[in-house]
Design a protein around this motif. Structure first.
Motif, mmCIF file in Angstrom:
data_model
loop_
_atom_site.group_PDB
_atom_site.id
_atom_site.type_symbol
_atom_site.label_atom_id
_atom_site.label_comp_id
_atom_site.label_asym_id
_atom_site.label_seq_id
_atom_site.Cartn_x
_atom_site.Cartn_y
_atom_site.Cartn_z
ATOM 1 N N GLN A 20 26.935 -23.950 -18.745
ATOM 2 C CA GLN A 20 26.443 -22.298 -18.470
ATOM 3 C C GLN A 20 27.661 -21.525 -18.525
ATOM 4 O O GLN A 20 27.844 -20.408 -19.003
ATOM 5 C CB GLN A 20 25.297 -22.132 -17.936
ATOM 6 N N ARG A 27 27.504 -16.084 -29.735
ATOM 7 C CA ARG A 27 26.570 -16.407 -28.625
ATOM 8 C C ARG A 27 25.510 -15.145 -28.597
ATOM 9 O O ARG A 27 25.811 -14.277 -29.373
ATOM 10 C CB ARG A 27 27.492 -16.208 -27.289
ATOM 11 N N GLU A 53 29.263 -18.691 -20.938
ATOM 12 C CA GLU A 53 29.201 -17.271 -20.478
ATOM 13 C C GLU A 53 30.764 -16.649 -20.600
ATOM 14 O O GLU A 53 30.632 -15.467 -19.965
ATOM 15 C CB GLU A 53 28.313 -17.020 -19.470
ATOM 16 N N PRO A 94 26.903 -7.839 -27.174
ATOM 17 C CA PRO A 94 27.709 -8.138 -26.189
ATOM 18 C C PRO A 94 28.593 -9.096 -26.375
ATOM 19 O O PRO A 94 29.710 -9.409 -25.723
ATOM 20 C CB PRO A 94 26.655 -8.940 -25.214
ATOM 21 N N LYS A 154 22.489 -12.936 -26.303
ATOM 22 C CA LYS A 154 21.580 -12.683 -25.111
ATOM 23 C C LYS A 154 20.082 -12.567 -25.502
ATOM 24 O O LYS A 154 19.707 -12.080 -26.549
ATOM 25 C CB LYS A 154 22.013 -11.506 -24.405
ATOM 26 N N ASN A 198 19.730 -16.992 -19.996
ATOM 27 C CA ASN A 198 19.831 -15.641 -20.580
ATOM 28 C C ASN A 198 20.689 -15.631 -21.955
ATOM 29 O O ASN A 198 20.532 -14.718 -22.577
ATOM 30 C CB ASN A 198 20.112 -14.454 -19.640
ATOM 31 N N VAL A 199 21.598 -16.655 -21.913
ATOM 32 C CA VAL A 199 22.522 -16.684 -22.894
ATOM 33 C C VAL A 199 22.738 -18.221 -23.629
ATOM 34 O O VAL A 199 22.649 -19.119 -22.965
ATOM 35 C CB VAL A 199 24.018 -16.350 -22.219
ATOM 36 N N VAL A 246 16.820 -11.696 -29.998
ATOM 37 C CA VAL A 246 18.125 -11.873 -29.385
ATOM 38 C C VAL A 246 19.020 -10.778 -29.669
ATOM 39 O O VAL A 246 18.938 -9.886 -30.649
ATOM 40 C CB VAL A 246 18.831 -13.256 -29.556
ATOM 41 N N ASP A 247 20.184 -10.549 -28.999
ATOM 42 C CA ASP A 247 21.237 -9.585 -29.055
ATOM 43 C C ASP A 247 22.516 -10.183 -29.228
ATOM 44 O O ASP A 247 23.135 -10.785 -27.886
ATOM 45 C CB ASP A 247 20.931 -8.547 -27.893
ATOM 46 N N TYR A 248 23.362 -10.130 -30.122
ATOM 47 C CA TYR A 248 24.648 -10.555 -30.378
ATOM 48 C C TYR A 248 25.769 -9.597 -29.925
ATOM 49 O O TYR A 248 27.033 -10.049 -29.812
ATOM 50 C CB TYR A 248 24.753 -10.931 -31.964
ATOM 51 N N CYS A 302 23.864 -19.545 -27.742
ATOM 52 C CA CYS A 302 24.766 -19.753 -28.870
ATOM 53 C C CYS A 302 24.123 -19.940 -30.365
ATOM 54 O O CYS A 302 23.439 -21.108 -30.385
ATOM 55 C CB CYS A 302 26.096 -20.548 -28.978
#
Length: 225
Positions: free
Chosen positions: A190, A105, A194, A127, A107, A78-79, A123-125, A81
């Motif tokens: 991983q 990174r 994370e 977080p 998600k 799920n994560v 994707v979402d940066y 870079c």
């Protein structure tokens, strides 16, 4: 957008990026990863990234625990870079030799159904907004313990290192370079990716290395080649 754009926050990066699933590959913000690209689908990915101007590639690991060995599109962690192509050379035989520099990174929100031969994700940066601040949290790293464990690891595996370079490296560069170069498997890589902050990443690296050294001492495993 200029090809040398500076990314100062999540809003500066595109929501949809091409992704390169690669087991054991760990890219971290401001770290450099060399890649040898030869598969046609990934050659097309590089061409499109250059044509679009953003030069961004999302590095992400396949999650083998949730994928069959024969799956054409293995499940992804799920994560990952995202990195920017900062060096590129043609090999003369159809390959690209390139270097990615980590930006942030991300998600995975969802994988998109696309016509391209390579995979793309929304994707979402946000977080990982701290990834945009260089050297954040450096003072919290236990550098002394990290270097002690590195020394033990080098001795156990008959390896040498440029100590002048190590001693002059800032904590962020040191921790991230050691994490990226570490010889551990996808689950450990991983976990390093994370880690919520630099201090925790250093602690994970120390713990994993100490466990590896203890295992070698008790099992009599030969050193790394």
């Amino acid at each position: 957008m200029p090809i040398n754009a500076a990314y100062r926050g999540p809003a500066d990066l595109p929501e949809v990026i091409p992704v390169f699933p690669l087991p054991g590959a760990l890219l971290l913000p401001r770290g450099q990863m060399p890649l040898n690209i030869f598969e046609p689908r990934y050659l097309a990915m590089i061409d499109d990234a250059l044509r679009d101007g953003h030069r961004l590639i999302g590095m992400i690991q396949p999650d083998s625990a949730h994928s069959s060995e024969t799956a054409e599109k293995p499940t992804l962690f799920n994560v990952g870079c995202v990195g920017r192509i900062t060096q590129l050379a043609e090999s003369g035989d159809g390959r690209y030799i390139l270097e990615l520099t980590g930006v942030s990174r991300f998600k995975v929100v969802e994988e998109l159904q696309v016509l391209t031969p390579y995979r793309q994700c929304k994707v979402d940066y946000f977080p990982f907004v701290d990834d945009f601040t260089a050297r954040k949290g450096e003072d919290e790293v236990d550098r002394e313990t990290l270097l002690a464990v590195l020394t033990d690891f080098l001795k156990a595996n008959n390896l040498k290192v440029d100590w002048d370079g190590v001693e002059s490296a800032p904590n962020e560069a040191l921790v991230n370079a050691l994490a990226m170069m570490s010889p551990y498997g996808p689950p450990e890589k991983q976990a390093l990716l994370e880690a919520p902050d630099l201090k925790t990443r250093a602690e994970i690296l120390i713990a994993v290395t100490e466990m590896d050294l203890a295992k070698k001492r008790t099992s009599g495993d030969p050193p790394l080649q």
